[in-house]
Design a protein around this motif. Sequence first.
Motif, PDB file in Angstrom:
ATOM      1  N   GLY B  57       2.113 -13.384   6.447  1.00 38.89           N
ATOM      2  CA  GLY B  57       0.781 -13.074   5.931  1.00 38.89           C
ATOM      3  C   GLY B  57       0.772 -12.818   4.450  1.00 38.89           C
ATOM      4  O   GLY B  57       1.817 -12.799   3.808  1.00 38.89           O
ATOM      5  N   PRO B  58      -0.412 -12.646   3.875  1.00 37.86           N
ATOM      6  CA  PRO B  58      -0.540 -12.468   2.438  1.00 37.86           C
ATOM      7  C   PRO B  58       0.249 -11.242   1.962  1.00 37.86           C
ATOM      8  O   PRO B  58       0.263 -10.209   2.635  1.00 37.86           O
ATOM      9  CB  PRO B  58      -2.041 -12.234   2.243  1.00 37.86           C
ATOM     10  CG  PRO B  58      -2.693 -12.765   3.465  1.00 37.86           C
ATOM     11  CD  PRO B  58      -1.700 -12.618   4.566  1.00 37.86           C
ATOM     12  N   ASN B  59       0.922 -11.372   0.800  1.00 30.31           N
ATOM     13  CA  ASN B  59       1.742 -10.270   0.289  1.00 30.31           C
ATOM     14  C   ASN B  59       0.935  -9.046  -0.096  1.00 30.31           C
ATOM     15  O   ASN B  59       1.486  -7.965  -0.251  1.00 30.31           O
ATOM     16  CB  ASN B  59       2.533 -10.737  -0.941  1.00 30.31           C
ATOM     17  CG  ASN B  59       3.543 -11.797  -0.566  1.00 30.31           C
ATOM     18  OD1 ASN B  59       4.024 -11.820   0.555  1.00 30.31           O
ATOM     19  ND2 ASN B  59       3.846 -12.674  -1.498  1.00 30.31           N
ATOM     20  N   ILE B  60      -0.413  -9.212  -0.235  1.00 27.46           N
ATOM     21  CA  ILE B  60      -1.229  -8.059  -0.615  1.00 27.46           C
ATOM     22  C   ILE B  60      -1.176  -6.956   0.431  1.00 27.46           C
ATOM     23  O   ILE B  60      -1.625  -5.848   0.170  1.00 27.46           O
ATOM     24  CB  ILE B  60      -2.722  -8.414  -0.772  1.00 27.46           C
ATOM     25  CG1 ILE B  60      -3.139  -9.374   0.326  1.00 27.46           C
ATOM     26  CG2 ILE B  60      -3.058  -8.896  -2.112  1.00 27.46           C
ATOM     27  CD1 ILE B  60      -4.348  -8.946   1.053  1.00 27.46           C
ATOM     28  N   LEU B  61      -0.655  -7.255   1.623  1.00 24.56           N
ATOM     29  CA  LEU B  61      -0.612  -6.220   2.647  1.00 24.56           C
ATOM     30  C   LEU B  61       0.251  -5.033   2.226  1.00 24.56           C
ATOM     31  O   LEU B  61       0.241  -4.004   2.890  1.00 24.56           O
ATOM     32  CB  LEU B  61      -0.160  -6.807   3.980  1.00 24.56           C
ATOM     33  CG  LEU B  61      -1.236  -7.730   4.594  1.00 24.56           C
ATOM     34  CD1 LEU B  61      -0.735  -8.423   5.828  1.00 24.56           C
ATOM     35  CD2 LEU B  61      -2.503  -6.942   4.909  1.00 24.56           C
ATOM     36  N   VAL B  62       0.946  -5.144   1.100  1.00 20.45           N
ATOM     37  CA  VAL B  62       1.665  -3.978   0.564  1.00 20.45           C
ATOM     38  C   VAL B  62       0.676  -2.846   0.270  1.00 20.45           C
ATOM     39  O   VAL B  62       0.999  -1.671   0.443  1.00 20.45           O
ATOM     40  CB  VAL B  62       2.502  -4.344  -0.697  1.00 20.45           C
ATOM     41  CG1 VAL B  62       1.630  -4.747  -1.855  1.00 20.45           C
ATOM     42  CG2 VAL B  62       3.382  -3.188  -1.100  1.00 20.45           C
ATOM     43  N   VAL B  63      -0.560  -3.166  -0.092  1.00 20.58           N
ATOM     44  CA  VAL B  63      -1.542  -2.101  -0.344  1.00 20.58           C
ATOM     45  C   VAL B  63      -1.844  -1.348   0.962  1.00 20.58           C
ATOM     46  O   VAL B  63      -1.985  -0.123   0.954  1.00 20.58           O
ATOM     47  CB  VAL B  63      -2.870  -2.601  -0.983  1.00 20.58           C
ATOM     48  CG1 VAL B  63      -2.657  -3.257  -2.321  1.00 20.58           C
ATOM     49  CG2 VAL B  63      -3.648  -3.485  -0.049  1.00 20.58           C
ATOM     50  N   SER B  64      -1.918  -2.085   2.082  1.00 21.52           N
ATOM     51  CA  SER B  64      -2.182  -1.442   3.365  1.00 21.52           C
ATOM     52  C   SER B  64      -1.050  -0.477   3.720  1.00 21.52           C
ATOM     53  O   SER B  64      -1.290   0.619   4.233  1.00 21.52           O
ATOM     54  CB  SER B  64      -2.320  -2.484   4.470  1.00 21.52           C
ATOM     55  OG  SER B  64      -3.130  -3.555   4.046  1.00 21.52           O
ATOM     56  N   LEU B  65       0.196  -0.900   3.429  1.00 19.26           N
ATOM     57  CA  LEU B  65       1.349  -0.046   3.720  1.00 19.26           C
ATOM     58  C   LEU B  65       1.333   1.212   2.864  1.00 19.26           C
ATOM     59  O   LEU B  65       1.695   2.292   3.322  1.00 19.26           O
ATOM     60  CB  LEU B  65       2.648  -0.822   3.476  1.00 19.26           C
ATOM     61  CG  LEU B  65       3.008  -1.848   4.550  1.00 19.26           C
ATOM     62  CD1 LEU B  65       4.213  -2.656   4.110  1.00 19.26           C
ATOM     63  CD2 LEU B  65       3.294  -1.141   5.872  1.00 19.26           C
ATOM     64  N   ILE B  66       0.906   1.073   1.612  1.00 23.59           N
ATOM     65  CA  ILE B  66       0.800   2.250   0.748  1.00 23.59           C
ATOM     66  C   ILE B  66      -0.245   3.211   1.328  1.00 23.59           C
ATOM     67  O   ILE B  66      -0.027   4.421   1.408  1.00 23.59           O
ATOM     68  CB  ILE B  66       0.444   1.833  -0.700  1.00 23.59           C
ATOM     69  CG1 ILE B  66       1.626   1.086  -1.323  1.00 23.59           C
ATOM     70  CG2 ILE B  66       0.075   3.043  -1.545  1.00 23.59           C
ATOM     71  CD1 ILE B  66       1.356   0.514  -2.697  1.00 23.59           C
ATOM     72  N   GLY B  67      -1.380   2.656   1.801  1.00 19.65           N
ATOM     73  CA  GLY B  67      -2.407   3.486   2.434  1.00 19.65           C
ATOM     74  C   GLY B  67      -1.869   4.215   3.656  1.00 19.65           C
ATOM     75  O   GLY B  67      -2.115   5.405   3.854  1.00 19.65           O
ATOM     76  N   LEU B  68      -1.081   3.503   4.469  1.00 14.69           N
ATOM     77  CA  LEU B  68      -0.506   4.090   5.686  1.00 14.69           C
ATOM     78  C   LEU B  68       0.444   5.230   5.328  1.00 14.69           C
ATOM     79  O   LEU B  68       0.405   6.310   5.918  1.00 14.69           O
ATOM     80  CB  LEU B  68       0.244   3.013   6.478  1.00 14.69           C
ATOM     81  CG  LEU B  68       0.929   3.463   7.765  1.00 14.69           C
ATOM     82  CD1 LEU B  68      -0.098   3.793   8.833  1.00 14.69           C
ATOM     83  CD2 LEU B  68       1.875   2.390   8.292  1.00 14.69           C
ATOM     84  N   GLN B  69       1.276   4.990   4.332  1.00 16.46           N
ATOM     85  CA  GLN B  69       2.262   5.989   3.919  1.00 16.46           C
ATOM     86  C   GLN B  69       1.570   7.258   3.393  1.00 16.46           C
ATOM     87  O   GLN B  69       2.003   8.364   3.636  1.00 16.46           O
ATOM     88  CB  GLN B  69       3.141   5.381   2.815  1.00 16.46           C
ATOM     89  CG  GLN B  69       4.380   6.178   2.468  1.00 16.46           C
ATOM     90  CD  GLN B  69       5.485   6.000   3.503  1.00 16.46           C
ATOM     91  OE1 GLN B  69       5.528   5.021   4.225  1.00 16.46           O
ATOM     92  NE2 GLN B  69       6.370   6.977   3.585  1.00 16.46           N
ATOM     93  N   LEU B  70       0.436   7.076   2.686  1.00 19.85           N
ATOM     94  CA  LEU B  70      -0.219   8.205   2.025  1.00 19.85           C
ATOM     95  C   LEU B  70      -1.196   8.935   2.928  1.00 19.85           C
ATOM     96  O   LEU B  70      -1.395  10.140   2.780  1.00 19.85           O
ATOM     97  CB  LEU B  70      -0.953   7.728   0.767  1.00 19.85           C
ATOM     98  CG  LEU B  70      -0.071   7.236  -0.371  1.00 19.85           C
ATOM     99  CD1 LEU B  70      -0.908   6.723  -1.517  1.00 19.85           C
ATOM    100  CD2 LEU B  70       0.839   8.380  -0.845  1.00 19.85           C
ATOM    101  N   ALA B  71      -1.844   8.230   3.861  1.00 19.54           N
ATOM    102  CA  ALA B  71      -2.899   8.883   4.643  1.00 19.54           C
ATOM    103  C   ALA B  71      -2.963   8.373   6.077  1.00 19.54           C
ATOM    104  O   ALA B  71      -4.028   8.387   6.696  1.00 19.54           O
ATOM    105  CB  ALA B  71      -4.251   8.696   3.947  1.00 19.54           C
ATOM    106  N   GLY B  72      -1.874   7.920   6.635  1.00 20.92           N
ATOM    107  CA  GLY B  72      -1.853   7.506   8.037  1.00 20.92           C
ATOM    108  C   GLY B  72      -2.716   6.284   8.301  1.00 20.92           C
ATOM    109  O   GLY B  72      -3.047   5.539   7.377  1.00 20.92           O
ATOM    110  N   ILE B  73      -3.086   6.101   9.572  1.00 23.99           N
ATOM    111  CA  ILE B  73      -3.852   4.911   9.944  1.00 23.99           C
ATOM    112  C   ILE B  73      -5.228   4.872   9.263  1.00 23.99           C
ATOM    113  O   ILE B  73      -5.656   3.802   8.811  1.00 23.99           O
ATOM    114  CB  ILE B  73      -3.929   4.792  11.481  1.00 23.99           C
ATOM    115  CG1 ILE B  73      -2.519   4.445  11.995  1.00 23.99           C
ATOM    116  CG2 ILE B  73      -4.901   3.698  11.910  1.00 23.99           C
ATOM    117  CD1 ILE B  73      -2.401   4.327  13.490  1.00 23.99           C
TER     118      ILE B  73
END
Lengths: 184, 176
Positions: B57-73
């Motif tokens: 998938g698109p590499n931009i999903l790194v932003v989603s992982l940062i969101g998960l790490q900082l504030a969960g789902i």
Amino acid sequence: MTPGRTPPTISLGELFRGFCLIGLSGFGGVMPWARRYIVERYHWLDPEEFAALLGLGQVMPGPNVMNLSVCIGQKFQGWRGAVVAPLGMLLAPMIIVLLLGLAYLRFGDQPVVHAVLRGVIAVGAGLIIATGLKMLYVYRRRPLALAIALAIIVAVGGLRLSLLPVVVVVLTLGIVLERLWGRR
Amino acid sequence: MPTLAELTLRFTLLSLVAFGGGNATLPEMHRIVVEQNHWLTDATFTELFAIAQAAPGPNILVVSLIGLQLAGIPGFLAVTVAFCVPPSLLMYGFFRWWQTHANPVWRTQIQAVIGPLAAGLVLTGGGLIAITATSASGSWTTVALTAATIPLVLLVPWNPLWWIAIGAGLGLLGFI
């Protein structure tokens, strides 16, 4: 493709399925797969149309493949298509990344995880630098373009300036210079 | 740690300057998340980058992982929406306008500036990850692997997945 062909009709379901496959195929970047599916396999667009829409997506902010999916969805199915196509591309990879992220939160303190990721990071950095070089290679005979890339590397990478003002200044200056003595 | 509202605002603003796509925004993401606010360490930032690279998938999903790490789902969803929706709306509006007012000369000129701008950002992003990874590991093998990857990727037309798998294998065996 013959120039006078009628544009194909593509349903919302076909858009969703097609972009789903594109999203899931794209390891380390989706763009080559997008082209393979959209132009070569499904014949939704001919190569010129694909290049034109990709170019439009590149002059706008946001992930280029996502912009491309918005344009293609809109072209065939209006606003519904513009919602369905990017959703199809993002949904499955999002679920996979969520599961990987949750696994990382749970097991991220294991030494073996760090060891594997160290290798992936080193290769990933190389992949990205290679992509940047490929992007720049297109402009190798254009001093203005090389100057723009260098200015960005110095301002954002070296001086750590905030991106928004840098983009505004470089875009404005670049477009003025391009109009004054760009290619004619 | 940031609130959901703060994350949403930050990533909305980031999405609007995300010329050149996901990897081109890495330097600005790093500046905001690591340097300015100290929400993540360098090590975590680069590891999240690696997970996004290894996933399809698109590499931009790194932003989603940062969101998960900082504030969960909730953070995962908020950041993904904040980063994907505003550019999509802009693109939708611009494409509608474009279909009736197409001016290829004007687009070519803008593209001639945005193309190298994006290339510069992508190179900066790759360089940043390489430097961060090297200073974290303190090992010459990290630099060597990055440096070896560049010509290999440019000259050997393999699926990037294979290079990533080789990197993971070398890491697992303790070489990196």
